[in-house]
Design an enzyme around this catalytic site. Structure first.
Site, short mmCIF file in Angstrom:
data_model
loop_
_atom_site.label_atom_id
_atom_site.label_comp_id
_atom_site.label_asym_id
_atom_site.label_seq_id
_atom_site.Cartn_x
_atom_site.Cartn_y
_atom_site.Cartn_z
N HIS A 375 53.92 40.12 42.57
CA HIS A 375 53.33 40.69 41.35
C HIS A 375 54.03 40.15 40.12
CE1 HIS A 375 52.53 44.15 38.43
NE2 HIS A 375 51.37 43.55 38.66
N HIS A 376 53.23 39.63 39.20
CA HIS A 376 53.74 39.17 37.90
C HIS A 376 53.01 39.90 36.80
CE1 HIS A 376 54.93 34.98 39.68
NE2 HIS A 376 55.84 35.91 39.94
N GLU A 377 53.58 40.94 36.28
CA GLU A 377 52.99 41.58 35.09
C GLU A 377 53.57 40.84 33.88
OE1 GLU A 377 50.58 44.16 34.24
OE2 GLU A 377 51.03 42.89 32.52
N HIS A 455 44.67 40.43 37.27
CA HIS A 455 44.20 41.64 36.58
C HIS A 455 44.25 41.35 35.08
CE1 HIS A 455 43.91 44.95 39.68
NE2 HIS A 455 43.89 43.78 40.31
N GLU A 456 43.40 42.05 34.33
CA GLU A 456 43.16 41.69 32.92
C GLU A 456 42.94 40.18 32.84
OE1 GLU A 456 46.35 43.20 33.61
OE2 GLU A 456 45.27 45.08 33.78
N GLU A 474 40.29 41.47 38.36
CA GLU A 474 39.82 42.79 37.95
C GLU A 474 38.70 42.56 36.93
OE1 GLU A 474 42.19 46.82 36.69
OE2 GLU A 474 42.53 44.99 35.56
N GLU A 480 41.89 52.40 39.11
CA GLU A 480 43.03 53.00 38.40
C GLU A 480 42.61 53.96 37.30
OE1 GLU A 480 44.63 49.20 37.40
OE2 GLU A 480 43.96 49.31 35.33
#
Ligand code: NOJ
Length: 687
Positions: A375-377, A455-456, A474, A480
């Site tokens: 995961h890379h936010e 995502h985004e 996403e 969510e």
């Protein structure tokens, strides 16, 4: 006026009045696109069975240096082409895709000093039309800027439209509205229309590669104009010759279901550019995720930290026992403490929190036949992410990670960019700068054999054909929102609109499968607005090659009978068919597993209960199947009785019909498993 001028004027007028119209028809002759230049302005229109669908609509690009390809143009030459081939998807909702169209290439010349040239390619398929602008190499036109795209999609009447607004802070994450065109805002694509005569159209774009995203602006008289999301300096696109725009596409169908099984967005993209795709594997995953959305654990460090070695092992054990190939872990790396959105530049993509021992975890996962999903936010700290991208991808590769979920939380209108001169600007999430960023991530990830789940994201435009490591994304309101959205989450109709809008662009990581639908202790003002059975049906309805079982392991252990469907349902399909479809009301989809003779059905409804009937003609003739039915109970209702369900088995064949009982806010899921002799004996008397 001199007599010679009069003769010339008459000649020009005659020339213009007989200006040639170039027609391209679909292979089945039903759709027809015609192109001509009207007083120097390139225009096109589309008819279906001779009746207008898109009325005269302008085309063209306006470049800097006064090169305006939307006026004062003439046709210099044309070329025609017919293509009919079939190609194979690396993974997908259908294995073999037929690509069949008539093409017209028009070479247009601008009547300026340099006789600048632009080519427009039109393709007409049975299920829609598309066109793109190409500017070839030529003297006096090298680097250029696009100041505006003039493309119009002028509708013949004030149709119904399903849309989400563009230029708002939360990117694509809005509920779809249904209005007439005349009441539409500026909207994102795909935007889908229904005509009075029951024809369905969806405007989108394919192969968005190095260009700004297209949004659509309505004006009076149902005229729609392409609007490109600009850079901070107002320029729409920076480019150079030879140049290709994305394709502008209009899917056209007799039924809403045919929009879902139209593959022109994929067909308009280039074939796979990756030589080795053996490492690209669709799969199902669980993860340390929902607990953070419920607020029972945290991304940041501290007592409630979710991404601990121990907790990760617990998920790995669960994944291994129940057949999931991946375990997503969010909040594993330094950067989440404090206001992580404001501090996006502080994310460190190679340093785990001390209580997350990645060596131990990845070894443990390996021993159990499971892989960690990274995961890379970025929280839209683009420079910070790009600076670390190579190291971050190498790091995961070293640990045997095959998929990375990326994230770009934050306002979509003020993404910080610093140019090579150190000048700072705020860019849009959908502008060319971000389009480039997302592509960089996909290409670099491929180099390190990593699949991406964004995502985004930037919107899906079929790039998965060219880079099949961009698995899913996403790009709409996902599960969510049910955990924390102030408006109470996604209403029951939301998922009956997504397949006809957002998912026409490509797969969505919606993250279905919440079994504990009401979580008063954690979030008393929120809940999931579906029945339990609808959560199962979403695995078939919302296609994604990486599909999450989003709930906490303990909630599945409580209902292993229903969980069986999530364990069984595949994520890679041989074929897809739509049995029922009414946008915003209900949809039934059946898909055939790529690895077995089995079929799976998902059917969902909005807030209204319904009884639908499914004919099982899609099954192999002469074979018997066990239908494992997961259906809403007699009194089920998303509001008051979401957990009432029934699981039963019956024998069926291709002549059978099955009644689908869908509770308000409900759904039904069925696995059709090829029957063995013992099943035939066991189920012979069950109706
Ligand atoms: C938003 C994503 O959609 C969600 O899945 C993720 O958990 C959070 N960002 C944090 O990265």
């Amino acid at each position: 006026m001199h007599i010679k001028s009069i003769v010339l004027l008459i000649f020009i007028l005659v020339e213009m009045s007989v200006a040639q119209v170039f027609e391209v028809v679909s292979p089945n002759n039903i759709l027809s696109l015609s192109f001509n230049v009207e007083s120097g302005v390139p225009v096109y229109q589309v008819t279906r069975f001779g009746r207008p669908l898109i009325v005269s609509s302008k085309l063209g690009l306006i470049l800097n240096n006064d090169i305006d390809f939307s006026s004062d143009c003439t046709v210099s030459s044309i070329e025609r082409n017919y293509v009919d081939n079939t190609w194979t998807q690396v993974w997908g909702e259908k294995k073999e895709i037929r690509n069949c169209y008539h093409e017209l290439k028009v070479v247009l010349v601008k009547n300026n000093q340099h006789q600048s040239r632009i080519n427009i390619y039109f393709r007409v398929f049975n299920d829609g039309i598309a066109f793109r602008y190409c500017i070839p190499k030529q003297d006096n036109l090298k680097e250029f800027q696009i100041l505006d795209e003039i493309t119009e999609f002028n509708m013949a009447a004030d149709h119904n439209a399903w849309w989400i607004p563009a230029y708002h802070w939360n990117r694509y994450e809005y509920l779809y509205k249904k209005t007439t065109i005349s009441q539409m805002d500026t909207v994102h694509t795909p935007v889908t229309f229904e005509t009075e005569n029951g024809i369905y159209l969806s405007i989108h774009e394919a192969a968005l590669t190095d260009y700004a995203s297209m949004t659509i602006i309505p004006d009076n008289n149902f005229k729609l104009k392409a609007d490109l999301v600009p850079w901070a300096d107002g320029i729409k696109v920076y480019a150079e010759t030879p140049f290709k725009s994305p394709w502008r596409s209009i899917q056209i169908a007799d039924t809403p279901g045919e929009l879902i099984t139209s593959y022109i967005i994929l067909n308009l993209n280039e074939p796979c550019k990756l030589r080795d795709t053996s490492w690209i594997r669709p799969g199902k995953y669980v993860g340390i995720w929902w607990e953070m959305h419920l607020g029972t654990s945290t991304w940041g460090s501290g007592e409630l930290h979710g991404a601990t070695t121990e907790n990760t092992k617990r998920y790995i054990d669960f994944a291994s026992k129940y057949g999931f190939s991946g375990v997503l872990v969010e909040g594993w790396n330094i950067g989440w403490d404090g206001d992580w959105i404001a501090n996006s530049e502080k994310f460190d993509f190679i340093t785990p929190y001390p209580d997350f021992d990645i060596d131990i975890i990845t070894q443990y996962a390996k021993d159990k036949g499971v892989r960690l999903i990274g995961h890379h936010e970025t929280a839209k700290g683009i420079h910070n992410y790009e600076d670390q991208m190579t190291d971050a991808y190498k790091f995961y590769k070293k640990y045997g990670v095959r998929s990375v979920k990326t994230g770009y939380v934050g306002h979509g209108q003020d993404i910080r960019r610093i140019d090579s001169n150190g000048i700072e600007s705020k860019e849009w999430h959908h502008g060319q700068w971000m389009v480039r960023h997302y592509r960089k991530s996909v290409k670099k990830a491929a180099k390190y054999k990593l699949m991406i789940d964004a995502h985004e994201p930037i919107k899906a435009t079929g790039i998965r054909r060219t880079y099949p490591n961009i698995m899913t994304r996403e790009g709409a309101r996902g599960q969510e929102f049910n955990a924390w959205s102030a408006d109470g989450g996604n209403p029951p109709e939301h998922t009956t609109i997504l397949p006809f809008t957002r998912l026409l662009g490509g797969p969505m990581d919606f993250t279905p499968g919440i079994f504990d639908l009401i979580f008063n202790d954690a979030r008393p003002n929120n809940r999931v607005n579906t029945t339990l059975m609808k959560q199962l049906a979403l695995y078939v309805i919302l296609y994604s090659p990486l599909q999450m079982a989003a709930d906490l392991p303990e909630n599945y252990l409580n209902r292993l009978d229903a969980f069986q469907f999530i364990m069984d349902v595949p994520v890679d399909w041989q074929d897809t068919q739509v049995l029922h479809a009414k946008i915003g009301d209900y949809v039934t989809i059946v898909r055939k597993d790529i690895n077995s003779p089995d079929w799976y059905l998902g059917s969902i409804t909005d807030e209204e209960g319904r009884n639908l009937q499914a004919s099982l003609q899609f099954l192999d003739v002469g074979k018997k199947y066990v239908a494992q039915i997961y259906c809403d109970g007699q009194n089920a209702d998303w509001k008051d009785m979401p957990y009432e369900y029934e699981i039963k088995e019956i024998l069926v064949d291709s002549h059978s019909k099955i009644d689908l009982r869908l509770a308000p806010g409900g759904g039904q899921a069925i696995r059709f498993k090829l029957a063995e002799e013992k099943d035939i004996v066991r189920l012979a008397y069950i109706q």
